[in-house]
Motif scaffolding. Structure first.
Motif: not given
Length: 229
Positions: A153-171
């Motif tokens: 399976y794939t496991y990654a760290k990333g950043r979710l791009v929200r409507r306001d354009g501000y990214p938040r860290p996610v797994t």
């Protein structure tokens, strides 16, 4: 239906049953909510329920008790209850009249409970993985891991791009056929648009973006920080 009954006891007897032992048998006057009365009501009380109000059973005494109709007999279950109104209040967050609710003059607590319920409905239940939506995610540190039950399976760290354009860290994780459908896109440094769902604090990839879904996450502005990010 259980309810609180106010009665004036007229005659009281202690009788004995071969199956339930001693019990109270009485005749009483029932006081109705509209102020009228009903005479000749038969009252009975048995076992532990009877013991909780036994000291109140006196001829001529007016008492309020918790009761239920059993055919034409009013069975006493114990002392009067006050929890019924409190239970209604806990469900609505508001104890005012129906007319106030209909005209919109609800209390702040009631409005808050309605708003919270609507927010949860629109966002989906994150803890149970309900609510599919489109997400734009910038991938970092993509790894292939192996599970004894699910295989690679794939496991990654990333950043979710929200409507306001501000990214938040996610797994981010992807498994099985769902992973295979987007495997070519799961590359460190890539920004991808995929169909996902929340599984607790993990963003699980379901497959490629779907045009019939909303094109942005319903959690925009509310995505939680991943503690390991």
């Amino acid at each position: 239906m259980l309810f609180n009954a106010t009665v004036t006891l007229t005659t009281i007897e202690t009788r004995c049953s071969t199956t339930q032992g001693d019990y109270t048998y009485a005749k009483a006057q029932l006081h109705k909510k509209d102020g009228s009365t009903r005479d000749g009501v038969t009252i009975m009380s048995f076992g532990p329920n009877r013991m909780t109000v036994l000291d109140q059973f006196e001829a001529g005494r007016k008492i309020t008790v918790h009761a239920v109709w059993d055919d034409h007999v009013l069975k006493i279950l114990g002392p009067a209850k006050v929890y019924q109104r409190a239970r209604r209040q806990s469900k609505t967050g508001f104890t005012g009249s129906a007319s106030r609710r209909k005209t919109g003059n609800a209390s702040p607590a009631y409005r808050s409970s309605r708003t919270t319920a609507a927010s949860r409905s629109s966002m989906g239940d994150r803890s149970k993985g309900n609510g599919l939506f489109q997400a734009t995610v910038l991938l970092n540190n993509v790894e292939t891991r192996t599970s004894a039950t699910k295989g690679d399976y794939t496991y990654a760290k990333g950043r979710l791009v929200r409507r306001d354009g501000y990214p938040r860290p996610v797994t981010v994780m992807a498994f099985g056929p769902q992973r295979a459908s987007v495997i070519d896109e799961l590359v460190s440094g890539h920004t991808i648009k995929v169909c996902v769902t929340w599984d607790d604090r993990v963003l699980k990839i379901i497959g490629p973006a779907r045009t019939k879904l909303d094109t942005s996450s319903p959690d925009d502005g509310l995505a939680e920080l991943d503690p390991a990010a």
